[in-house]
Design a protein around this motif. Structure first.
Motif, PDB file in Angstrom:
ATOM      1  N   ILE A   1      -1.142  70.252   5.895  1.00  9.36           N
ATOM      2  CA  ILE A   1      -0.605  71.439   5.212  1.00  9.36           C
ATOM      3  C   ILE A   1      -1.101  72.713   5.889  1.00  9.36           C
ATOM      4  O   ILE A   1      -0.340  73.668   6.105  1.00  9.36           O
ATOM      5  CB  ILE A   1      -0.983  71.420   3.726  1.00  9.36           C
ATOM      6  CG1 ILE A   1      -0.428  70.169   3.037  1.00  9.36           C
ATOM      7  CG2 ILE A   1      -0.478  72.674   3.025  1.00  9.36           C
ATOM      8  CD1 ILE A   1       1.085  70.047   3.106  1.00  9.36           C
ATOM      9  N   GLN A   2      -2.393  72.724   6.254  1.00  5.87           N
ATOM     10  CA  GLN A   2      -2.949  73.886   6.951  1.00  5.87           C
ATOM     11  C   GLN A   2      -2.268  74.086   8.307  1.00  5.87           C
ATOM     12  O   GLN A   2      -1.971  75.218   8.709  1.00  5.87           O
ATOM     13  CB  GLN A   2      -4.453  73.710   7.143  1.00  5.87           C
ATOM     14  CG  GLN A   2      -5.124  74.890   7.834  1.00  5.87           C
ATOM     15  CD  GLN A   2      -6.618  74.676   8.021  1.00  5.87           C
ATOM     16  OE1 GLN A   2      -7.166  73.658   7.589  1.00  5.87           O
ATOM     17  NE2 GLN A   2      -7.271  75.625   8.662  1.00  5.87           N
TER      18      GLN A   2
ATOM     19  N   CYS B   1       0.765  73.270   9.030  1.00  6.71           N
ATOM     20  CA  CYS B   1       2.106  73.797   8.758  1.00  6.71           C
ATOM     21  C   CYS B   1       2.068  75.318   8.593  1.00  6.71           C
ATOM     22  O   CYS B   1       2.915  76.040   9.127  1.00  6.71           O
ATOM     23  CB  CYS B   1       2.689  73.151   7.506  1.00  6.71           C
ATOM     24  SG  CYS B   1       3.146  71.407   7.710  1.00  6.71           S
ATOM     25  N   HIS B   2       1.070  75.807   7.859  1.00  8.19           N
ATOM     26  CA  HIS B   2       0.933  77.258   7.674  1.00  8.19           C
ATOM     27  C   HIS B   2       0.640  77.951   9.011  1.00  8.19           C
ATOM     28  O   HIS B   2       1.199  79.017   9.295  1.00  8.19           O
ATOM     29  CB  HIS B   2      -0.186  77.553   6.678  1.00  8.19           C
ATOM     30  CG  HIS B   2       0.118  77.112   5.273  1.00  8.19           C
ATOM     31  ND1 HIS B   2       1.329  77.366   4.673  1.00  8.19           N
ATOM     32  CD2 HIS B   2      -0.631  76.438   4.352  1.00  8.19           C
ATOM     33  CE1 HIS B   2       1.325  76.875   3.441  1.00  8.19           C
ATOM     34  NE2 HIS B   2       0.150  76.299   3.232  1.00  8.19           N
TER      35      HIS B   2
ATOM     36  N   HIS C   1       3.799  78.071  11.124  1.00  6.61           N
ATOM     37  CA  HIS C   1       4.758  79.041  10.604  1.00  6.61           C
ATOM     38  C   HIS C   1       4.377  80.445  11.065  1.00  6.61           C
ATOM     39  O   HIS C   1       5.269  81.269  11.352  1.00  6.61           O
ATOM     40  CB  HIS C   1       4.777  78.984   9.078  1.00  6.61           C
ATOM     41  CG  HIS C   1       5.784  79.894   8.456  1.00  6.61           C
ATOM     42  ND1 HIS C   1       7.138  79.618   8.455  1.00  6.61           N
ATOM     43  CD2 HIS C   1       5.644  81.099   7.825  1.00  6.61           C
ATOM     44  CE1 HIS C   1       7.781  80.600   7.846  1.00  6.61           C
ATOM     45  NE2 HIS C   1       6.908  81.506   7.462  1.00  6.61           N
ATOM     46  N   GLU C   2       3.089  80.732  11.130  1.00  9.72           N
ATOM     47  CA  GLU C   2       2.625  82.059  11.553  1.00  9.72           C
ATOM     48  C   GLU C   2       2.739  82.238  13.065  1.00  9.72           C
ATOM     49  O   GLU C   2       2.978  83.342  13.546  1.00  9.72           O
ATOM     50  CB  GLU C   2       1.169  82.258  11.115  1.00  9.72           C
ATOM     51  CG  GLU C   2       0.971  82.303   9.601  1.00  9.72           C
ATOM     52  CD  GLU C   2       1.671  83.498   8.979  1.00  9.72           C
ATOM     53  OE1 GLU C   2       1.752  84.550   9.652  1.00  9.72           O
ATOM     54  OE2 GLU C   2       2.135  83.383   7.828  1.00  9.72           O
TER      55      GLU C   2
ATOM     56  N   TYR D   1       9.642  74.474   5.167  1.00 11.11           N
ATOM     57  CA  TYR D   1       8.362  75.150   4.904  1.00 11.11           C
ATOM     58  C   TYR D   1       8.301  75.661   3.473  1.00 11.11           C
ATOM     59  O   TYR D   1       7.228  75.682   2.862  1.00 11.11           O
ATOM     60  CB  TYR D   1       8.187  76.295   5.899  1.00 11.11           C
ATOM     61  CG  TYR D   1       6.897  77.075   5.715  1.00 11.11           C
ATOM     62  CD1 TYR D   1       5.669  76.499   6.040  1.00 11.11           C
ATOM     63  CD2 TYR D   1       6.908  78.379   5.223  1.00 11.11           C
ATOM     64  CE1 TYR D   1       4.486  77.212   5.873  1.00 11.11           C
ATOM     65  CE2 TYR D   1       5.741  79.095   5.057  1.00 11.11           C
ATOM     66  CZ  TYR D   1       4.526  78.495   5.387  1.00 11.11           C
ATOM     67  OH  TYR D   1       3.358  79.202   5.209  1.00 11.11           O
ATOM     68  N   GLU D   2       9.452  76.054   2.909  1.00 12.30           N
ATOM     69  CA  GLU D   2       9.490  76.530   1.529  1.00 12.30           C
ATOM     70  C   GLU D   2       9.058  75.434   0.547  1.00 12.30           C
ATOM     71  O   GLU D   2       8.416  75.708  -0.468  1.00 12.30           O
ATOM     72  CB  GLU D   2      10.902  77.010   1.187  1.00 12.30           C
ATOM     73  CG  GLU D   2      11.324  78.294   1.893  1.00 12.30           C
ATOM     74  CD  GLU D   2      11.664  78.090   3.352  1.00 12.30           C
ATOM     75  OE1 GLU D   2      11.799  79.102   4.074  1.00 12.30           O
ATOM     76  OE2 GLU D   2      11.789  76.918   3.780  1.00 12.30           O
TER      77      GLU D   2
ATOM     78  N   CYS E   1       5.267  75.101   0.675  1.00 12.25           N
ATOM     79  CA  CYS E   1       4.622  76.182  -0.082  1.00 12.25           C
ATOM     80  C   CYS E   1       4.774  75.977  -1.586  1.00 12.25           C
ATOM     81  O   CYS E   1       3.859  76.264  -2.355  1.00 12.25           O
ATOM     82  CB  CYS E   1       5.219  77.532   0.311  1.00 12.25           C
ATOM     83  SG  CYS E   1       4.879  78.034   2.010  1.00 12.25           S
ATOM     84  N   ALA E   2       5.936  75.461  -2.018  1.00  9.50           N
ATOM     85  CA  ALA E   2       6.206  75.311  -3.447  1.00  9.50           C
ATOM     86  C   ALA E   2       5.455  74.141  -4.067  1.00  9.50           C
ATOM     87  O   ALA E   2       4.964  74.239  -5.191  1.00  9.50           O
ATOM     88  CB  ALA E   2       7.711  75.151  -3.672  1.00  9.50           C
TER      89      ALA E   2
ATOM     90  N   PRO F   1       3.020  71.457  -2.246  1.00 11.77           N
ATOM     91  CA  PRO F   1       2.425  70.749  -1.092  1.00 11.77           C
ATOM     92  C   PRO F   1       2.014  69.316  -1.405  1.00 11.77           C
ATOM     93  O   PRO F   1       2.212  68.429  -0.583  1.00 11.77           O
ATOM     94  CB  PRO F   1       1.208  71.617  -0.733  1.00 11.77           C
ATOM     95  CG  PRO F   1       0.937  72.439  -1.959  1.00 11.77           C
ATOM     96  CD  PRO F   1       2.241  72.654  -2.608  1.00 11.77           C
TER      97      PRO F   1
ATOM     98  N   HIS G   1      14.856  73.115   0.122  1.00 10.57           N
ATOM     99  CA  HIS G   1      13.569  72.431   0.225  1.00 10.57           C
ATOM    100  C   HIS G   1      13.629  71.213   1.130  1.00 10.57           C
ATOM    101  O   HIS G   1      12.683  70.931   1.855  1.00 10.57           O
ATOM    102  CB  HIS G   1      13.087  71.992  -1.163  1.00 10.57           C
ATOM    103  CG  HIS G   1      12.662  73.124  -2.038  1.00 10.57           C
ATOM    104  ND1 HIS G   1      11.895  74.174  -1.580  1.00 10.57           N
ATOM    105  CD2 HIS G   1      12.899  73.392  -3.350  1.00 10.57           C
ATOM    106  CE1 HIS G   1      11.667  75.029  -2.572  1.00 10.57           C
ATOM    107  NE2 HIS G   1      12.270  74.578  -3.652  1.00 10.57           N
TER     108      HIS G   1
END
Length: 282
Positions: free
Chosen positions: A8-9, A11-12, A15-16, A123-124, A127-128, A130, A194
């Motif tokens: 999950i980390q 993925c964030h 995305h950045e 990615y949404e 975030c919604a 995980p 999603h």
């Protein structure tokens, strides 16, 4: 699986800061008259020769450089989607200018009766919910011996597989997507996507902004649709929020029925009422 502990980390972070594309590498022929050998760099430092894709029964096309030309050639249509595409189906100059490939999903990449599909977790969705997404992904990975999981440029996750006798537009249309209805004043039908199931005539981009976390692009797993949808249906129950039904979409028993008066107080209006009723109007 150990690599899922911090997925999950990752993925964030992706995305950045998406990865960059890499240009297709062309190896000149060793002898005069022999063809060029094209090597595409896709899925982050993943060199793959075009003839290897052909041997794996994967249909593909070249794509251009991001951001202005980050798409396939414009000279293709609906009928071409349904036929397997090989390197020779595209002009050499397109491969010399290529910055990756797009894989045709569905029937064009069929192998032994199994069609290529990509289960794309946006990615949404991560975030919604995980935990729910991670549970679904882990169930899919455990269901096959050779899973193929990719981290996309937007920070989403993609589970690639081949499914026998399944193309989603022809089988239970409601299972194509998982989304949340988020209307706006400008677009009352707007929704946050999603999960998307790519197949039939669709295609999936493969370039150096993707990263294969586990598996081999040339050897996607084969999975039964019943096994595939068991964890997906659980995720759908947690995330899917469709738009409320409009009045015209309601069951007849749920629709509001207006009561027509017996008399309108006018001979002409009464005649008009009778004429409408005879023609099936209520």
């Amino acid at each position: 699986m150990n690599f899922l502990e911090n997925i999950i980390q990752r993925c964030h972070q992706r995305h950045e800061k998406p990865l960059r594309q890499r240009k297709t590498k062309v190896t000149p022929a060793l002898h005069k008259g022999l063809p060029y050998n094209f090597t595409v760099y896709c899925a982050w430092r993943y060199p793959i020769r075009l003839y290897e894709l052909e041997q794996a029964n994967i249909s593909f096309m070249p794509i251009g450089r991001a951001p202005q030309h980050d798409h396939g050639p414009s000279d293709f249509g609906e009928e071409r989607f349904l036929n397997p595409q090989r390197s020779s189906d595209w002009d050499n100059w397109l491969w010399h200018a290529a910055w990756g490939i797009q894989v045709y999903t569905g029937t064009p990449s069929e192998c032994n009766g199994t069609q290529w599909h990509d289960i794309d977790f946006k990615y949404e969705a991560i975030c919604a919910a995980p935990d729910a997404v991670l549970t679904c992904v882990e169930a899919l990975l455990n269901a096959v011996a050779n899973p193929l999981l990719t981290l996309s440029k937007s920070g989403g996750l993609r589970f690639s597989c081949r499914i026998q006798n399944y193309l989603h537009p022809n089988t239970n249309e409601a299972k194509q997507y998982i989304y949340k209805h988020t209307p706006t004043s400008e677009n009352p039908d707007h929704r946050d996507l999603h999960l998307e199931i790519l197949g039939d005539k669709g295609y999936s981009r493969w370039d150096a902004r993707y990263e294969i976390l586990i598996g081999d692009l040339l050897n996607p797993p084969i999975i039964a649709k019943e096994v595939l949808f068991a964890p997906i249906d659980t995720l759908r129950a947690a995330l899917h929020q469709p738009a409320p039904l409009r009045e015209t979409e309601l069951e007849p028993s749920a629709q509001t029925t207006s009561i027509m008066p017996m008399f309108f107080g006018s001979h002409n209006l009464n005649l008009a009422k009778e004429a409408f009723l005879k023609r099936g109007f209520s």
